[in-house]
Design a protein around this motif. Sequence first.
Motif, PDB file in Angstrom:
ATOM      1  N   UNK A   7      -8.834  13.133  -0.638  1.00 45.53           N
ATOM      2  CA  UNK A   7      -9.434  12.821  -1.945  1.00 45.53           C
ATOM      3  C   UNK A   7      -9.169  13.908  -2.974  1.00 45.53           C
ATOM      4  N   UNK A   8      -9.036  15.156  -2.521  1.00 43.40           N
ATOM      5  CA  UNK A   8      -8.794  16.256  -3.455  1.00 43.40           C
ATOM      6  C   UNK A   8      -7.312  16.404  -3.808  1.00 43.40           C
ATOM      7  N   UNK A   9      -6.477  15.486  -3.300  1.00 42.53           N
ATOM      8  CA  UNK A   9      -5.054  15.522  -3.609  1.00 42.53           C
ATOM      9  C   UNK A   9      -4.214  16.297  -2.615  1.00 42.53           C
ATOM     10  N   UNK A  10      -4.835  16.969  -1.674  1.00 40.85           N
ATOM     11  CA  UNK A  10      -4.102  17.738  -0.676  1.00 40.85           C
ATOM     12  C   UNK A  10      -3.324  16.803   0.241  1.00 40.85           C
ATOM     13  N   UNK A  11      -2.057  17.120   0.473  1.00 39.71           N
ATOM     14  CA  UNK A  11      -1.204  16.297   1.321  1.00 39.71           C
ATOM     15  C   UNK A  11      -0.935  16.961   2.662  1.00 39.71           C
ATOM     16  N   UNK A  12      -0.973  16.152   3.712  1.00 38.36           N
ATOM     17  CA  UNK A  12      -0.624  16.628   5.051  1.00 38.36           C
ATOM     18  C   UNK A  12       0.486  15.727   5.593  1.00 38.36           C
ATOM     19  N   UNK A  13       1.569  16.329   6.076  1.00 40.82           N
ATOM     20  CA  UNK A  13       2.683  15.557   6.622  1.00 40.82           C
ATOM     21  C   UNK A  13       2.663  15.656   8.150  1.00 40.82           C
ATOM     22  N   UNK A  14       2.740  14.494   8.782  1.00 44.14           N
ATOM     23  CA  UNK A  14       2.737  14.446  10.234  1.00 44.14           C
ATOM     24  C   UNK A  14       3.949  13.674  10.732  1.00 44.14           C
ATOM     25  N   UNK A  15       4.535  14.150  11.799  1.00 42.36           N
ATOM     26  CA  UNK A  15       5.638  13.424  12.429  1.00 42.36           C
ATOM     27  C   UNK A  15       5.063  12.480  13.467  1.00 42.36           C
ATOM     28  N   UNK A  16       5.284  11.184  13.279  1.00 41.72           N
ATOM     29  CA  UNK A  16       4.751  10.187  14.203  1.00 41.72           C
ATOM     30  C   UNK A  16       5.615  10.080  15.452  1.00 41.72           C
ATOM     31  N   UNK A  17       6.928  10.073  15.268  1.00 43.94           N
ATOM     32  CA  UNK A  17       7.823   9.878  16.401  1.00 43.94           C
ATOM     33  C   UNK A  17       9.173  10.515  16.120  1.00 43.94           C
ATOM     34  N   UNK A  18       9.695  11.269  17.099  1.00 43.81           N
ATOM     35  CA  UNK A  18      11.064  11.773  17.030  1.00 43.81           C
ATOM     36  C   UNK A  18      11.953  10.810  17.796  1.00 43.81           C
ATOM     37  N   UNK A  19      12.787  10.071  17.076  1.00 47.50           N
ATOM     38  CA  UNK A  19      13.682   9.113  17.714  1.00 47.50           C
ATOM     39  C   UNK A  19      14.981   9.794  18.136  1.00 47.50           C
ATOM     40  N   UNK A  20      15.500   9.387  19.289  1.00 43.78           N
ATOM     41  CA  UNK A  20      16.820   9.865  19.714  1.00 43.78           C
ATOM     42  C   UNK A  20      17.920   9.204  18.894  1.00 43.78           C
ATOM     43  N   UNK A  21      17.634   7.970  18.435  1.00 40.31           N
ATOM     44  CA  UNK A  21      18.584   7.235  17.600  1.00 40.31           C
ATOM     45  C   UNK A  21      17.842   6.548  16.489  1.00 40.31           C
ATOM     46  N   UNK A  22      18.504   5.573  15.864  1.00 38.75           N
ATOM     47  CA  UNK A  22      17.853   4.812  14.808  1.00 38.75           C
ATOM     48  C   UNK A  22      16.660   4.052  15.380  1.00 38.75           C
ATOM     49  N   UNK A  23      15.612   3.916  14.578  1.00 38.91           N
ATOM     50  CA  UNK A  23      14.431   3.199  15.056  1.00 38.91           C
ATOM     51  C   UNK A  23      13.566   2.771  13.893  1.00 38.91           C
ATOM     52  N   UNK A  24      12.483   2.111  14.203  1.00 37.78           N
ATOM     53  CA  UNK A  24      11.584   1.631  13.162  1.00 37.78           C
ATOM     54  C   UNK A  24      10.147   1.768  13.649  1.00 37.78           C
ATOM     55  N   UNK A  25       9.232   2.027  12.726  1.00 40.03           N
ATOM     56  CA  UNK A  25       7.815   2.178  13.048  1.00 40.03           C
ATOM     57  C   UNK A  25       7.017   1.170  12.231  1.00 40.03           C
ATOM     58  N   UNK A  26       6.041   0.530  12.858  1.00 36.87           N
ATOM     59  CA  UNK A  26       5.160  -0.379  12.131  1.00 36.87           C
ATOM     60  C   UNK A  26       3.784   0.255  12.019  1.00 36.87           C
ATOM     61  N   UNK A  27       3.264   0.314  10.807  1.00 33.65           N
ATOM     62  CA  UNK A  27       1.937   0.877  10.593  1.00 33.65           C
ATOM     63  C   UNK A  27       0.979  -0.181  10.073  1.00 33.65           C
ATOM     64  N   UNK A  28      -0.230  -0.241  10.608  1.00 33.61           N
ATOM     65  CA  UNK A  28      -1.247  -1.183  10.142  1.00 33.61           C
ATOM     66  C   UNK A  28      -2.553  -0.434   9.923  1.00 33.61           C
ATOM     67  N   UNK A  29      -3.323  -0.920   8.976  1.00 30.33           N
ATOM     68  CA  UNK A  29      -4.639  -0.320   8.777  1.00 30.33           C
ATOM     69  C   UNK A  29      -5.630  -1.405   8.400  1.00 30.33           C
ATOM     70  N   UNK A  30      -6.886  -1.137   8.624  1.00 26.23           N
ATOM     71  CA  UNK A  30      -7.968  -2.009   8.194  1.00 26.23           C
ATOM     72  C   UNK A  30      -9.215  -1.143   8.100  1.00 26.23           C
ATOM     73  N   UNK A  31     -10.138  -1.534   7.251  1.00 29.66           N
ATOM     74  CA  UNK A  31     -11.381  -0.773   7.137  1.00 29.66           C
ATOM     75  C   UNK A  31     -12.464  -1.441   7.980  1.00 29.66           C
ATOM     76  N   UNK A  32     -13.422  -0.654   8.407  1.00 28.68           N
ATOM     77  CA  UNK A  32     -14.547  -1.219   9.163  1.00 28.68           C
ATOM     78  C   UNK A  32     -15.292  -2.254   8.329  1.00 28.68           C
ATOM     79  N   UNK A  33     -15.388  -2.012   7.013  1.00 26.71           N
ATOM     80  CA  UNK A  33     -16.087  -2.951   6.133  1.00 26.71           C
ATOM     81  C   UNK A  33     -15.378  -4.303   6.114  1.00 26.71           C
ATOM     82  N   UNK A  34     -14.048  -4.284   6.076  1.00 27.48           N
ATOM     83  CA  UNK A  34     -13.274  -5.521   6.067  1.00 27.48           C
ATOM     84  C   UNK A  34     -13.423  -6.277   7.385  1.00 27.48           C
TER      85      UNK A  34
END
Length: 209
Positions: A7-34
């Motif tokens: 919320x304060x604008x601070x950014x954190x970068x995280x590596x989700x996966x180190x691929x040996x070759x080309x690949x793809x990642x699917x990300x999904x989110x939902x809120x508890x309220x939803x």
Amino acid sequence: EVVITEKDGKETRLTIKDFDGDGIVMGMHNTDASISSFARCCFNYALDTKQPIWFAAKDTISKKYDHRFKDIFREIYDAEYADKFKAAGMEDYFYTLIDDAVARVIRSEGGFIWACKNYDGDVMSDMLATAFGDLAMMTSVLVSPDGNYEYEAAHGTVTAHYYKYLKGEMPSTNSVATIFAWTGALRKRGELDEIPELCNFADKLEQAC
């Protein structure tokens, strides 16, 4: 990499996966309220129609995302709806894996509410409509947590059909699907205003179709 912005604008970068070759990642989110809103809509609709309700997901594979849906549905049912279902003489809420649900549904004769996540619902509703009749005979009802209802024809986006019509093209609007949207809305209006004749008219029109 994924970038998380606080919320304060601070950014954190995280590596989700180190691929040996080309690949793809699917990300999904939902809120508890939803998710909670979705659960309450499902339970309210089941109470309104006096039908038992199932919820199906794949928490054995999606151990965090789908399991969150499963947990929230159970918590809300136990805290807010178990007594209401019992007072109405209805069966308890039932959870199962999506693949088990498909097998049960195919063997069943219907008469229950099947709650699915969006993608599952899109696939399964079309499959059932095709297997047991026609897509036009499948109703589409939107229910809000505060009890508002919207009935629409299960034949795609009407706006897109209208633009085709303006161009002189043949739209795919299905007349029977449109009738069923109206009968659902008229029946609900009859229930809310206590007009049994209107409910009866909606029932007879559907039977005629």
